[in-house]
Design an enzyme around this catalytic site. Structure first.
Site, PDB file in Angstrom:
ATOM      1  N   ASN A 163     -12.764  -3.432   2.389  1.00  0.00           N
ATOM      2  CA  ASN A 163     -13.694  -2.324   2.497  1.00  0.00           C
ATOM      3  C   ASN A 163     -14.617  -2.408   1.284  1.00  0.00           C
ATOM      4  O   ASN A 163     -14.143  -2.474   0.148  1.00  0.00           O
ATOM      5  CB  ASN A 163     -12.946  -0.988   2.505  1.00  0.00           C
ATOM      6  CG  ASN A 163     -12.095  -0.823   3.756  1.00  0.00           C
ATOM      7  OD1 ASN A 163     -12.478  -1.271   4.837  1.00  0.00           O
ATOM      8  ND2 ASN A 163     -10.942  -0.198   3.613  1.00  0.00           N
TER       9      ASN A 163
ATOM     10  N   ASP B 206       0.847  -1.192   0.000  1.00  0.00           N
ATOM     11  CA  ASP B 206       0.000   0.000   0.000  1.00  0.00           C
ATOM     12  C   ASP B 206       0.884   1.245   0.000  1.00  0.00           C
ATOM     13  O   ASP B 206       1.868   1.330   0.724  1.00  0.00           O
ATOM     14  CB  ASP B 206      -0.920  -0.007   1.234  1.00  0.00           C
ATOM     15  CG  ASP B 206      -2.082   0.967   1.091  1.00  0.00           C
ATOM     16  OD1 ASP B 206      -3.224   0.498   0.959  1.00  0.00           O
ATOM     17  OD2 ASP B 206      -1.841   2.198   1.095  1.00  0.00           O
ATOM     18  N   ILE B 207       0.492   2.238  -0.801  1.00  0.00           N
ATOM     19  CA  ILE B 207       1.295   3.461  -0.951  1.00  0.00           C
ATOM     20  C   ILE B 207       1.254   4.320   0.316  1.00  0.00           C
ATOM     21  O   ILE B 207       2.143   5.147   0.536  1.00  0.00           O
ATOM     22  CB  ILE B 207       0.817   4.243  -2.188  1.00  0.00           C
ATOM     23  CG1 ILE B 207       1.901   5.174  -2.720  1.00  0.00           C
ATOM     24  CG2 ILE B 207      -0.468   5.021  -1.895  1.00  0.00           C
ATOM     25  CD1 ILE B 207       1.605   5.720  -4.119  1.00  0.00           C
TER      26      ILE B 207
ATOM     27  N   HIS C 206      -9.927  -5.374  -3.422  1.00  0.00           N
ATOM     28  CA  HIS C 206      -8.585  -5.557  -2.856  1.00  0.00           C
ATOM     29  C   HIS C 206      -8.714  -5.975  -1.406  1.00  0.00           C
ATOM     30  O   HIS C 206      -9.513  -5.428  -0.660  1.00  0.00           O
ATOM     31  CB  HIS C 206      -7.741  -4.289  -2.983  1.00  0.00           C
ATOM     32  CG  HIS C 206      -8.450  -3.039  -2.550  1.00  0.00           C
ATOM     33  ND1 HIS C 206      -9.376  -2.402  -3.340  1.00  0.00           N
ATOM     34  CD2 HIS C 206      -8.387  -2.317  -1.409  1.00  0.00           C
ATOM     35  CE1 HIS C 206      -9.847  -1.340  -2.704  1.00  0.00           C
ATOM     36  NE2 HIS C 206      -9.267  -1.271  -1.517  1.00  0.00           N
ATOM     37  N   LEU C 207      -7.900  -6.945  -1.043  1.00  0.00           N
ATOM     38  CA  LEU C 207      -7.831  -7.399   0.341  1.00  0.00           C
ATOM     39  C   LEU C 207      -6.644  -6.699   0.998  1.00  0.00           C
ATOM     40  O   LEU C 207      -5.504  -6.862   0.559  1.00  0.00           O
ATOM     41  CB  LEU C 207      -7.656  -8.915   0.372  1.00  0.00           C
ATOM     42  CG  LEU C 207      -7.500  -9.561   1.742  1.00  0.00           C
ATOM     43  CD1 LEU C 207      -8.685  -9.268   2.657  1.00  0.00           C
ATOM     44  CD2 LEU C 207      -7.325 -11.073   1.589  1.00  0.00           C
ATOM     45  N   HIS C 208      -6.932  -5.874   2.022  1.00  0.00           N
ATOM     46  CA  HIS C 208      -5.853  -5.262   2.796  1.00  0.00           C
ATOM     47  C   HIS C 208      -5.298  -6.302   3.763  1.00  0.00           C
ATOM     48  O   HIS C 208      -6.079  -6.993   4.440  1.00  0.00           O
ATOM     49  CB  HIS C 208      -6.387  -4.126   3.679  1.00  0.00           C
ATOM     50  CG  HIS C 208      -6.842  -2.902   2.961  1.00  0.00           C
ATOM     51  ND1 HIS C 208      -6.043  -1.795   2.804  1.00  0.00           N
ATOM     52  CD2 HIS C 208      -8.026  -2.588   2.382  1.00  0.00           C
ATOM     53  CE1 HIS C 208      -6.722  -0.845   2.170  1.00  0.00           C
ATOM     54  NE2 HIS C 208      -7.930  -1.297   1.897  1.00  0.00           N
TER      55      HIS C 208
ATOM     56  N   GLN D 213     -14.302   2.231   1.070  1.00  0.00           N
ATOM     57  CA  GLN D 213     -13.667   1.845  -0.198  1.00  0.00           C
ATOM     58  C   GLN D 213     -13.454   3.076  -1.074  1.00  0.00           C
ATOM     59  O   GLN D 213     -14.384   3.861  -1.299  1.00  0.00           O
ATOM     60  CB  GLN D 213     -14.534   0.820  -0.943  1.00  0.00           C
ATOM     61  CG  GLN D 213     -13.828   0.295  -2.203  1.00  0.00           C
ATOM     62  CD  GLN D 213     -14.582  -0.846  -2.883  1.00  0.00           C
ATOM     63  OE1 GLN D 213     -15.703  -1.197  -2.494  1.00  0.00           O
ATOM     64  NE2 GLN D 213     -13.978  -1.423  -3.904  1.00  0.00           N
TER      65      GLN D 213
HETATM   66  P1  AMP Z   1      -9.683   1.354   0.083  1.00  0.00           P
HETATM   67  O1  AMP Z   1      -9.795   2.690   0.753  1.00  0.00           O
HETATM   68  O2  AMP Z   1     -10.092   0.184   0.924  1.00  0.00           O
HETATM   69  O3  AMP Z   1     -10.372   1.376  -1.272  1.00  0.00           O
HETATM   70  O4  AMP Z   1      -8.141   1.121  -0.157  1.00  0.00           O
HETATM   71  C1  AMP Z   1      -7.446   1.685  -1.209  1.00  0.00           C
HETATM   72  C2  AMP Z   1      -6.006   1.631  -0.810  1.00  0.00           C
HETATM   73  O5  AMP Z   1      -5.211   1.800  -1.965  1.00  0.00           O
HETATM   74  C3  AMP Z   1      -5.588   2.716   0.189  1.00  0.00           C
HETATM   75  O6  AMP Z   1      -5.076   2.104   1.362  1.00  0.00           O
HETATM   76  C4  AMP Z   1      -4.535   3.507  -0.568  1.00  0.00           C
HETATM   77  O7  AMP Z   1      -3.486   3.945   0.251  1.00  0.00           O
HETATM   78  C5  AMP Z   1      -4.053   2.498  -1.606  1.00  0.00           C
HETATM   79  N1  AMP Z   1      -3.508   3.072  -2.809  1.00  0.00           N
HETATM   80  C6  AMP Z   1      -4.000   4.100  -3.543  1.00  0.00           C
HETATM   81  N2  AMP Z   1      -3.231   4.334  -4.616  1.00  0.00           N
HETATM   82  C7  AMP Z   1      -2.219   3.424  -4.561  1.00  0.00           C
HETATM   83  C8  AMP Z   1      -1.071   3.162  -5.371  1.00  0.00           C
HETATM   84  N3  AMP Z   1      -0.805   3.858  -6.484  1.00  0.00           N
HETATM   85  N4  AMP Z   1      -0.238   2.161  -5.010  1.00  0.00           N
HETATM   86  C9  AMP Z   1      -0.482   1.453  -3.885  1.00  0.00           C
HETATM   87  N5  AMP Z   1      -1.548   1.640  -3.083  1.00  0.00           N
HETATM   88  C10 AMP Z   1      -2.395   2.616  -3.410  1.00  0.00           C
END
Ligand code: AMP
Ligand code: ZN
Length: 121
Positions: free
Chosen positions: A89, A32-33, A102-104, A96
């Site tokens: 989420n 995750d970024i 995506h699975l965190h 979300q």
């Molecule tokens: P959600 O809020 O559950 O939809 O999670 C989306 C996740 O994607 C968040 O934790 C962000 O930090 C992550 N995210 C967004 N853009 C990127 C990216 N370019 N590379 C890696 N993770 C990302």
């Protein structure tokens, strides 16, 4: 099936860089970024499914593979003993923001429960 304008489809295609952890024919995993824990990565199906509530019966196998890979990677990244939080989420109220399932996987620190609304933090 890929989605042209989806952020995670672009990451899977390599059009946007990511810190990749794992890839096979069905599953892709990357850090995750904006990590919310010492270990925080995302595991996604290569097939574009917007939310968990869009999952179809034919997606069962790939989602099983996704879950299997998530726990293998969690163990490889040192979380076997301490444990980890595995989170989907689903849609806006659940937080979300990227509409490709995506699975965190979060670990390396104590997690809180229950997940209070942001104003309680
Ligand atoms: P959600 O809020 O559950 O939809 O999670 C989306 C996740 O994607 C968040 O934790 C962000 O930090 C992550 N995210 C967004 N853009 C990127 C990216 N370019 N590379 C890696 N993770 C990302
Ligand atoms: Zn996508």
């Amino acid at each position: 099936m890929m989605s042209e304008n989806c952020l995670f489809c672009k990451i899977i295609r390599g059009e946007i860089p990511s810190k990749k952890i794992y890839e096979d024919d069905d599953v892709f995993a990357f850090y995750d970024i904006e990590p919310q824990a010492p270990v925080h990565f995302l595991v996604v199906p290569k097939h574009h499914i917007p939310t968990l509530m869009d999952m179809q019966p034919c997606d069962s196998e790939i989602m099983g593979k996704l879950l299997y890979r998530a726990q293998v990677l969690a163990k490889e990244l040192g979380l076997e003993e301490s444990g980890a939080r595995f989170v989907f989420n689903c849609k806006a109220e659940a937080g979300q923001t990227v509409f490709h399932i995506h699975l965190h996987v979060l670990g390396g620190r104590q997690m809180g429960w229950p997940p209070y609304p942001p104003e309680n933090h």
